[in-house]
Enzyme design. Sequence first.
Site, PDB file in Angstrom:
ATOM      1  N   CYS A 120      13.458   9.992   7.627  1.00  0.00           N
ATOM      2  CA  CYS A 120      13.099   9.952   8.352  1.00  0.00           C
ATOM      3  C   CYS A 120      14.348   9.789   9.530  1.00  0.00           C
ATOM      4  O   CYS A 120      14.746   9.899  10.552  1.00  0.00           O
ATOM      5  CB  CYS A 120      13.085   8.279   8.994  1.00  0.00           C
ATOM      6  SG  CYS A 120      14.066   7.679   7.355  1.00  0.00           S
ATOM      7  N   GLU A 162       8.987   2.159  11.484  1.00  0.00           N
ATOM      8  CA  GLU A 162       9.906   2.435  11.484  1.00  0.00           C
ATOM      9  C   GLU A 162       9.257   3.666  11.278  1.00  0.00           C
ATOM     10  O   GLU A 162       8.666   4.196  10.338  1.00  0.00           O
ATOM     11  CB  GLU A 162      10.882   2.084   9.831  1.00  0.00           C
ATOM     12  CG  GLU A 162      12.018   2.488   9.792  1.00  0.00           C
ATOM     13  CD  GLU A 162      12.210   4.012   9.700  1.00  0.00           C
ATOM     14  OE1 GLU A 162      12.139   5.104  10.182  1.00  0.00           O
ATOM     15  OE2 GLU A 162      11.959   4.600   8.466  1.00  0.00           O
ATOM     16  N   GLU A 199       9.915  15.533  16.321  1.00  0.00           N
ATOM     17  CA  GLU A 199       9.910  15.336  14.261  1.00  0.00           C
ATOM     18  C   GLU A 199       9.222  16.576  13.612  1.00  0.00           C
ATOM     19  O   GLU A 199       7.952  16.514  13.043  1.00  0.00           O
ATOM     20  CB  GLU A 199       9.785  14.265  13.799  1.00  0.00           C
ATOM     21  CG  GLU A 199       9.854  14.129  12.357  1.00  0.00           C
ATOM     22  CD  GLU A 199      10.108  12.554  12.102  1.00  0.00           C
ATOM     23  OE1 GLU A 199       8.808  12.094  11.966  1.00  0.00           O
ATOM     24  OE2 GLU A 199      10.441  12.042  11.809  1.00  0.00           O
ATOM     25  N   LYS A 213       1.193  -1.354  -0.282  1.00  0.00           N
ATOM     26  CA  LYS A 213      -0.053  -0.198  -0.053  1.00  0.00           C
ATOM     27  C   LYS A 213       0.622   1.007  -0.069  1.00  0.00           C
ATOM     28  O   LYS A 213       1.300   1.559   0.963  1.00  0.00           O
ATOM     29  CB  LYS A 213      -0.920  -0.591   1.281  1.00  0.00           C
ATOM     30  CG  LYS A 213      -1.403   1.559   1.784  1.00  0.00           C
ATOM     31  CD  LYS A 213      -2.569   2.393   0.889  1.00  0.00           C
ATOM     32  CE  LYS A 213      -2.725   3.445   1.438  1.00  0.00           C
ATOM     33  NZ  LYS A 213      -1.917   4.313   1.424  1.00  0.00           N
TER      34      LYS A 213
HETATM   35  P1  NAI Z   1       1.300   8.675   8.047  1.00  0.00           P
HETATM   36  O1  NAI Z   1       1.836   7.524   8.649  1.00  0.00           O
HETATM   37  O2  NAI Z   1      -0.336   8.734   8.213  1.00  0.00           O
HETATM   38  O3  NAI Z   1       1.462   8.308   6.119  1.00  0.00           O
HETATM   39  C1  NAI Z   1       2.000   7.340   5.767  1.00  0.00           C
HETATM   40  C2  NAI Z   1       1.581   5.492   5.429  1.00  0.00           C
HETATM   41  O4  NAI Z   1       0.474   4.821   6.106  1.00  0.00           O
HETATM   42  C3  NAI Z   1       0.731   6.563   3.840  1.00  0.00           C
HETATM   43  O5  NAI Z   1       0.480   5.362   3.280  1.00  0.00           O
HETATM   44  C4  NAI Z   1      -0.582   6.037   3.930  1.00  0.00           C
HETATM   45  O6  NAI Z   1      -1.583   5.735   3.004  1.00  0.00           O
HETATM   46  C5  NAI Z   1      -0.686   4.634   5.764  1.00  0.00           C
HETATM   47  N1  NAI Z   1      -2.316   5.458   6.939  1.00  0.00           N
HETATM   48  C6  NAI Z   1      -2.210   6.411   7.089  1.00  0.00           C
HETATM   49  N2  NAI Z   1      -3.120   6.479   8.518  1.00  0.00           N
HETATM   50  C7  NAI Z   1      -3.531   5.098   7.920  1.00  0.00           C
HETATM   51  C8  NAI Z   1      -3.867   3.857   8.848  1.00  0.00           C
HETATM   52  N3  NAI Z   1      -5.111   4.226   9.789  1.00  0.00           N
HETATM   53  N4  NAI Z   1      -3.900   2.391   8.269  1.00  0.00           N
HETATM   54  C9  NAI Z   1      -2.889   2.506   8.287  1.00  0.00           C
HETATM   55  N5  NAI Z   1      -2.296   3.395   7.101  1.00  0.00           N
HETATM   56  C10 NAI Z   1      -2.304   4.269   6.984  1.00  0.00           C
HETATM   57  O7  NAI Z   1       2.120   9.867   7.720  1.00  0.00           O
HETATM   58  P2  NAI Z   1       1.378  11.099   6.653  1.00  0.00           P
HETATM   59  O8  NAI Z   1       0.527  11.997   7.596  1.00  0.00           O
HETATM   60  O9  NAI Z   1       2.150  10.742   5.379  1.00  0.00           O
HETATM   61  O10 NAI Z   1       3.041  12.215   7.198  1.00  0.00           O
HETATM   62  C11 NAI Z   1       2.272  12.730   8.557  1.00  0.00           C
HETATM   63  C12 NAI Z   1       4.343  12.885   9.492  1.00  0.00           C
HETATM   64  O11 NAI Z   1       4.490  11.414  10.028  1.00  0.00           O
HETATM   65  C13 NAI Z   1       5.202  13.616   8.759  1.00  0.00           C
HETATM   66  O12 NAI Z   1       5.173  14.850   8.721  1.00  0.00           O
HETATM   67  C14 NAI Z   1       6.179  12.939   9.178  1.00  0.00           C
HETATM   68  O13 NAI Z   1       6.876  13.406  10.721  1.00  0.00           O
HETATM   69  C15 NAI Z   1       6.309  12.066   9.537  1.00  0.00           C
HETATM   70  N6  NAI Z   1       6.904  11.028   8.609  1.00  0.00           N
HETATM   71  C16 NAI Z   1       6.980  10.023   8.464  1.00  0.00           C
HETATM   72  C17 NAI Z   1       8.333   9.104   8.072  1.00  0.00           C
HETATM   73  C18 NAI Z   1       9.438   8.621   8.124  1.00  0.00           C
HETATM   74  O14 NAI Z   1      10.034   7.731   6.791  1.00  0.00           O
HETATM   75  N7  NAI Z   1       9.203   8.077   8.920  1.00  0.00           N
HETATM   76  C19 NAI Z   1       7.915   9.079   6.415  1.00  0.00           C
HETATM   77  C20 NAI Z   1       6.614   9.951   6.329  1.00  0.00           C
HETATM   78  C21 NAI Z   1       5.988  10.959   7.584  1.00  0.00           C
END
Ligand code: NAI
Length: 486
Positions: A290, A256, A388, A181
Amino acid sequence: MTLDELTHIDATKVFVNGAWIVPAGGQTLPVENPSTGEIIGQIGRGTSTEVDAAVAAAGAAMEGDWGRMTATERGRILMKMSALTLARAEDLAMIETLDVGKPLDQSRRDSVALARYLEFYGGGADKLMGTTIPYQDGFTAYTLREPHGVCGVIIPWNYPMQILGRGVGAALAAGNAVVLKPAEDASLSSLVFAAIAAEAGLPAGALNVVTGLGTDVGATLSGHAGIHHLSFTGSVGTGMRIQEAAARNVVPVTLELGGKSPHIVFDDADLDKAMPVLVGACMQNAGQTCSAASRVLVQRGVYDEVRRRMIGIYEGLVVGPAIGSHDLGPLVSRKQQQIVQSFIDRGKQELTLAAEGQMHPDAAPDGHFVLPTLFSEVAPDHALAQQEIFGPVQVLIPFDDEAEALRIANGTEYGLVAGLWTRDGARQLRMARKLHSGQVFINNYGAGGGIELPFGGIGKSGHGREKGFEALYGFTRVKTVTVHHG
Ligand code: NAI
Ligand code: MG
């Protein structure tokens, strides 16, 4: 070149059981170019119907051709996927640049890294072994490493190709079937990857890609009773929800979740080598990494010099359209731009602003740009030194001695990566043991990189290890067999 000419696929369809299908209801989600704010295409908005079909197809693949394949054959298919990825590396880089706003030279590194992940794990497939165990007289005892079965892999938008490479590459090499996904802001490269997998001869159902909303497709997938392992990269909040969903089905999960990684500079550091790395380790991908080194801890003897030199570098940093390969491109979305800008605005009110970069005149007003921003003399417990930000923002924090450096470095909820600059060998070894993080880089720093290097966090940065050979262990379970032969 148009998006269709680059991708050679219909991105409004999802990839299930080796076929491209229109999601139930036929809805789509827009694809936005973050450099301009323009809508440049559509992706399919998957539903629980496609998630159910994908999980069923993956389960059937485990019982069918894919599950019966030898490790060597799996490795060869991954090698072929790697070669096809390299052949399309330039297209993939351009797709990523248009979709997520990554400067083109950085997207090129990502598409080559994807090929390298597939090569690494292709080579690892037939080198995963169990052990024989000295046991009681008259017994032979040994372990088998088996795939978990159907793995859900949920990835974010910041390094789509690298993160799918490390997750899907390792999962397939270990013999699992995958439902991937991708993030709604960054799905195109995953869809093209599905086409590459099919072309390489990956059996139907071994890899399925369902695009759509996280709260919808992602939540259905992570709570699905047919899933045997979940791997997630993204925010802490979503990671917690995924672990809760996994708990209800009692399945293992690898998380992660980012960090607030420190870069620690001692008085004896080689500053000429350290300076570009100190800044680059956060500015890469406009800070959307990250493992971005967003906290720079500097011993007081060199603090003024490091500050002066960082200001010089910051003032030369240029933000502009991704296609132009400037130092920084835009952030991925309006939402991320607003989050990061609000941190910067707060910093400007409460902290010492040391330096900002420059906006290129070609930066479109509707692009999601923010200026790289450096704050200095920041207290370690300030919000900008604790949370972050996920943007091009660094805080400079002075310290007196090793004990204080460790206290500050270890003083957040996170623990992903730490960087250390010192010529003192004993200090290098001491600090490497005491830093709370999954990786320590000494006199170098690898934000986002290191295909061969096990990677993962402690604390709110998550648990489980990806990358390197270690990931293959995470994508397998151990079965112990004892034979009594007398
Ligand atoms: P997110 O964690 O919500 O999204 C990441 C993935 O999870 C996407 O594929 C999204 O569609 C999916 N997702 C979202 N809600 C879900 C749920 N309830 N169940 C299962 N999958 C779900 O992150 P978002 O909203 O895009 O970014 C917000 C913050 O997250 C950023 O500002 C950053 O701080 C952090 N982030 C950290 C990352 C890393 O590499 N550790 C990567 C992206 C965001
Ligand atoms: Mg986009």
